[in-house]
Motif scaffolding. Structure first.
Motif, short mmCIF file in Angstrom:
data_model
loop_
_atom_site.label_atom_id
_atom_site.label_comp_id
_atom_site.label_asym_id
_atom_site.label_seq_id
_atom_site.Cartn_x
_atom_site.Cartn_y
_atom_site.Cartn_z
N GLU A 52 0.83 -1.21 0.00
CA GLU A 52 0.00 0.00 0.00
C GLU A 52 0.86 1.27 0.00
OE1 GLU A 52 -3.13 0.27 -0.54
OE2 GLU A 52 -3.61 -1.89 -0.44
N SER A 57 3.36 5.85 -3.07
CA SER A 57 4.54 6.57 -3.60
C SER A 57 4.50 6.61 -5.11
CB SER A 57 5.82 5.88 -3.14
OG SER A 57 5.90 5.89 -1.73
N ALA A 60 2.16 9.05 -6.32
CA ALA A 60 2.65 10.42 -6.13
C ALA A 60 3.75 10.76 -7.13
CB ALA A 60 3.16 10.59 -4.69
N MET A 86 2.90 16.23 0.12
CA MET A 86 1.57 16.78 0.44
C MET A 86 1.71 18.16 1.05
SD MET A 86 -0.30 13.49 2.11
CE MET A 86 1.06 12.37 2.18
N ALA A 94 -4.84 12.88 5.02
CA ALA A 94 -4.48 11.59 4.44
C ALA A 94 -4.79 10.44 5.39
CB ALA A 94 -3.00 11.57 4.06
N ARG A 118 -9.32 3.92 -2.93
CA ARG A 118 -10.33 3.64 -1.92
C ARG A 118 -10.25 4.59 -0.73
NH1 ARG A 118 -12.37 -1.68 -2.41
NH2 ARG A 118 -12.84 -1.60 -0.20
N GLY A 119 -9.14 5.28 -0.59
CA GLY A 119 -8.99 6.23 0.53
C GLY A 119 -9.04 5.55 1.88
N GLU A 120 -8.50 4.35 1.98
CA GLU A 120 -8.58 3.68 3.27
C GLU A 120 -7.27 3.06 3.72
OE1 GLU A 120 -11.53 0.63 2.90
OE2 GLU A 120 -10.24 -0.61 1.63
N ALA A 121 -6.24 3.05 2.87
CA ALA A 121 -5.02 2.34 3.26
C ALA A 121 -4.36 2.98 4.48
CB ALA A 121 -4.05 2.29 2.08
N LEU A 122 -4.10 4.28 4.42
CA LEU A 122 -3.38 4.91 5.54
C LEU A 122 -4.16 4.83 6.86
CD1 LEU A 122 -1.50 7.95 3.92
CD2 LEU A 122 -0.60 5.72 4.60
N PRO A 123 -5.45 5.24 6.89
CA PRO A 123 -6.16 5.12 8.18
C PRO A 123 -6.21 3.67 8.68
CG PRO A 123 -7.66 5.77 6.42
CD PRO A 123 -6.27 5.90 5.88
N THR A 164 7.75 12.11 0.53
CA THR A 164 7.02 11.63 1.71
C THR A 164 7.72 10.43 2.32
OG1 THR A 164 4.97 12.33 0.65
CG2 THR A 164 4.75 10.74 2.45
N LYS A 328 -7.40 -4.93 -4.17
CA LYS A 328 -7.22 -4.41 -5.53
C LYS A 328 -6.38 -5.34 -6.41
CE LYS A 328 -5.98 -0.83 -3.17
NZ LYS A 328 -5.36 0.39 -2.66
N1 LIG Z 1 3.51 8.89 -0.52
C1 LIG Z 1 2.56 9.80 -0.73
N2 LIG Z 1 2.84 10.92 -1.41
C2 LIG Z 1 1.87 11.85 -1.63
N3 LIG Z 1 0.62 11.72 -1.21
C3 LIG Z 1 0.27 10.62 -0.53
C4 LIG Z 1 1.22 9.60 -0.25
N4 LIG Z 1 0.60 8.64 0.45
C5 LIG Z 1 -0.67 9.03 0.60
N5 LIG Z 1 -0.90 10.21 0.01
C6 LIG Z 1 -2.15 10.95 -0.02
O1 LIG Z 1 -2.99 10.42 0.98
C7 LIG Z 1 -4.23 9.97 0.44
C8 LIG Z 1 -4.71 8.78 1.22
O2 LIG Z 1 -3.86 7.65 1.00
P1 LIG Z 1 -4.48 6.21 1.12
O3 LIG Z 1 -3.47 5.23 0.73
O4 LIG Z 1 -5.10 6.07 2.44
O5 LIG Z 1 -5.67 6.21 0.06
P2 LIG Z 1 -5.61 6.12 -1.51
O6 LIG Z 1 -4.25 5.86 -1.97
O7 LIG Z 1 -6.26 7.33 -2.04
O8 LIG Z 1 -6.55 4.88 -1.76
P3 LIG Z 1 -6.26 3.35 -1.33
O9 LIG Z 1 -6.95 3.14 -0.03
O10 LIG Z 1 -6.90 2.57 -2.41
O11 LIG Z 1 -4.82 3.19 -1.23
C9 LIG Z 1 -3.94 9.70 -1.00
O12 LIG Z 1 -5.10 9.81 -1.80
C10 LIG Z 1 -2.88 10.77 -1.31
O13 LIG Z 1 -3.50 11.98 -1.64
#
Ligand SMILES: Nc1ncnc2c1ncn2[C@@H]1O[C@H](COP(=O)(O)OP(=O)(O)OP(=O)(O)O)[C@@H](O)[C@H]1O
Ligand SMILES: [Mg+2]
Length: 633
Positions: A52, A57, A60, A86, A94, A118-123, A164, A328
């Motif tokens: 993820e 990366s 980005a 960011m 994020a 999906r906007g869920e990986a980081l949380p 990042t 995915k």
């Molecule tokens: N390495 C990074 N460089 C720049 N922006 C980032 C980076 N990692 C995350 N982000 C920002 O944080 C947001 C949330 O990341 P997250 O991985 O949670 O969701 P996503 O990538 O949009 O979807 P998914 O859950 O499918 O991975 C991203 O949409 C992006 O805008």
């Protein structure tokens, strides 16, 4: 009947397994718990975190990603990139659930060009670990560090180069059930390596650095040329793959493009462990795609062997649904049949085009095209010019026609005494260079037949040994297939019909499949309840035992049931026919016959393997012979 006093009444209801269970009202889950539940789907082990973070990366736009892990990733995973970073105001967002910069509306969902959406990986990851995110926007003044704390997110300014870094410590520290499922450090590391391998194959114009417990695991520079791409494939998939890979690039002309490497059938593997498929840079495990490739190998694979490949499909994002599973890894195509047919055909053609010692013609075509996973290639950035310069190194390892020996010793060194001794006056083989199409034939000129089974031939840069039966079998099979597909296999009337005794069910088949049999080259008349006469037989198989050939053919047809045989049945029948109609061991061949067989083999599609996937020849270069005899060491 009234229940007896003092005893509980018999009941048909099973006892409540949770008698103490309180009645619950419907409540909104707290955010942290909701994230943990989502993490259950997305974060299975350290490798999923790596996948993820690396995908973020790549989305980005990073062209350099460094991944550090400690203790298999259970203790620490740190992914550092030089992507767009960011904005300090946006960075905390994020980590919020369902927050993404990659989707705006429903329409976007149907044409996803990023790896994440999906906007869920980081949380999710943050909910099962101690996560810190440090980022600085390209062109931004200052970086910012974001970390979930006891009272919400802590956000502090922090020095960071543009890009990042995400640090994930103590994965599953708060979910012991998950932590229990982690395997040994070595196993977890192998999964991490596999995750990085997939990413590094899928996006070649990015440099990847992986280290474990402070020691470098691999460093892959960004790919610019085909040569670089092949080197990366070799690093990631090993020499065995690299040396036996056939390169392919195929454009459908209507929006599909397939490129990459497929392994020669003779080097196929005992496991399905090297099957990499990328759709628009995304590594996927998809039954349809795997099946299409397997079908292309159907004709050439030995028993339980499996193909190995790294293939890159480019398709309009609007034609693929990537929102199938939280990880995915799966995709759905709006027109799966078209994709299947295209892939099968492209791989079949690449395998079919392999000729002994063939100059890398397809490769030249490939060299004008962008390297897979590079700028201008699949998922590459549109601004890059991905086409590596022409004239790079020829194909990977195998069949690398080496002129080095001739250069070293002069071409006279290539005509050793044996040739003169073997050849009678005036009947010597043509000198190399006078063969058709202006060059020395790839499989050379026959010198001798060995033990009635092999042909020894001298080539321009060494020797080949050809298994005469295997070679003839493939030649015959390919000819039969072509004839069958065109207007049917040519029949030859027999001066004396051949009588065969058949079982009753075979007699029935004779009648039911008369049309198919004719197309296969047979004309057979019943001559009694269990007796038939072969009046015409395939002209190409004059040497075969016709009675046996007919019986085998009927047996194969029976296995596929009645009705016109589907393509596979026909191919199996023809392969069987090719096998039985081909030169057997111990049949003495004249020099002319041997040479003719070599020339035929050079021209035959899939000439490198017999119908059962065994190799038809081996080639020993002078270099290999020198090495073996320790000459020039
Ligand atoms: N390495 C990074 N460089 C720049 N922006 C980032 C980076 N990692 C995350 N982000 C920002 O944080 C947001 C949330 O990341 P997250 O991985 O949670 O969701 P996503 O990538 O949009 O979807 P998914 O859950 O499918 O991975 C991203 O949409 C992006 O805008
Ligand atoms: Mg993401």
């Amino acid at each position: 009947m009234a229940p007896r006093k003092g005893r509980r009444p018999a009941t048909t209801r099973s006892p409540d397994p949770c008698p103490e269970r309180p009645v619950m009202s419907i409540r909104q889950l707290p955010e942290h718990l909701a994230n943990q539940i989502a993490a259950g789907e997305v974060v299975e082990r350290p490798a999923s975190v790596v996948k993820e973070l690396v995908e973020n990366s790549l989305d980005a736009g990073a062209d350099r990603i460094a991944i550090e892990v400690e203790q298999g990733g259970g203790k620490l995973i740190r992914v550092r990139d030089n992507g767009q970073g960011m904005d300090p105001e946006e960075a905390p967002r994020a980590l919020a659930p369902h927050a993404t910069s990659k989707l705006r509306d429903v329409a976007d969902l149907s044409r996803i060009a990023t790896l994440g959406f999906r906007g869920e990986a980081l949380p999710s990851i943050a909910s099962v670990s101690r996560l810190t995110l440090t980022t600085r926007e390209a062109g931004g003044e200052e970086g910012v560090k974001v970390a979930p704390g006891a009272d919400g997110l802590e956000v502090v300014p922090s020095a960071h180069p543009p890009g990042t870094t995400v640090e994930v410590r103590d994965l599953f520290h708060n979910t012991p059930a998950r932590r229990k499922f982690l395997r040994t450090e070595k196993t977890e590391l192998s999964h991490v390596v596999e995750a990085v391998r997939r990413a590094a194959l899928g996006t070649m114009d990015t440099a990847f650095i992986l280290s474990h417990n402070g020691r470098s695991h691999f460093q892959l520079p960004a790919v610019e040329t085909w040569e670089d791409a092949e080197r990366r494939v070799g690093r990631l998939l090993g020499d065995q793959f690299a040396e036996n890979a056939v390169h392919l690039v195929q454009d459908s002309g209507d929006g599909l493009r397939l490129s990459g490497w497929v392994i020669l059938p003779t080097a196929a593997r005992g496991q399905r462990d090297q099957q990499y498929f990328f759709v628009n840079r995304r590594p996927v495990r998809d039954r349809l795609l795997g099946h299409a490739v397997a079908e292309a190998y159907r004709d050439v694979l030995y028993q339980d062997r499996h193909p190995a490949y790294a293939l890159f499909l480019e398709v309009d994002p609007a034609e693929v649904d990537v929102n199938v599973h939280p990880t995915k890894h799966e995709v759905r195509f709006s027109d799966g049949r078209r994709i299947h047919a295209f892939i099968r055909h492209a791989v079949e053609e690449a395998l079919g085009a392999v000729r002994p010692g063939e100059p890398a013609a397809r490769r030249e075509q490939a060299e004008r095209a962008p390297a897979p996973g590079s700028a201008g290639g699949p998922g590459g950035r549109p601004d890059g010019s991905g086409s590596p310069p022409a004239g790079g190194q020829a194909r990977l390892g195998l069949r690398e026609a080496s002129a080095a020996y001739a250069e070293l010793y002069g071409s006279a060194a290539l005509a050793p005494a044996v040739e003169e001794a073997e050849a009678g006056p005036g009947e010597g083989p043509e000198s190399p260079g006078s063969a058709d199409e202006g060059g020395a034939p790839a499989l050379g000129h026959a010198l001798a037949q060995i033990h009635g089974a092999f042909i020894l031939a001298q080539t321009e840069d060494g020797v080949v040994l050809v298994d005469q039966h295997a070679a003839h079998e493939r030649i015959t099979y390919e000819r039969l297939k072509r004839a069958y597909q065109e207007e049917g296999v040519e029949r030859q009337a027999l001066l004396v019909p051949v009588a065969v005794n058949l079982a009753e069910r075979q007699m029935v088949l004779l009648e039911e499949e008369a049309g198919t049999l004719e197309r296969l080259g047979f004309q057979v008349d019943p001559a009694g309840p269990r007796r038939a006469l072969i009046r015409e037989a395939p002209a190409m198989l004059a040497e075969a035992d016709l009675g046996l050939l007919l019986e085998r053919t009927l047996d194969t047809l029976a296995r596929y049931g009645s009705g016109a045989p589907v393509a596979e049945a026909a191919n199996e029948v023809l392969a069987e026919m090719g096998c039985h109609g081909s030169v057997r061991v111990n049949r003495r061949l004249t020099r002319e016959e041997m040479d003719a067989l070599l020339r035929d083999l050079e021209r035959t599609e899939r000439g490198g393997q017999c119908n059962h996937g065994r190799p038809t020849y081996v080639h020993l270069s002078m270099q290999a012979l020198d090495r073996f005899f320790l000459r020039g060491e």
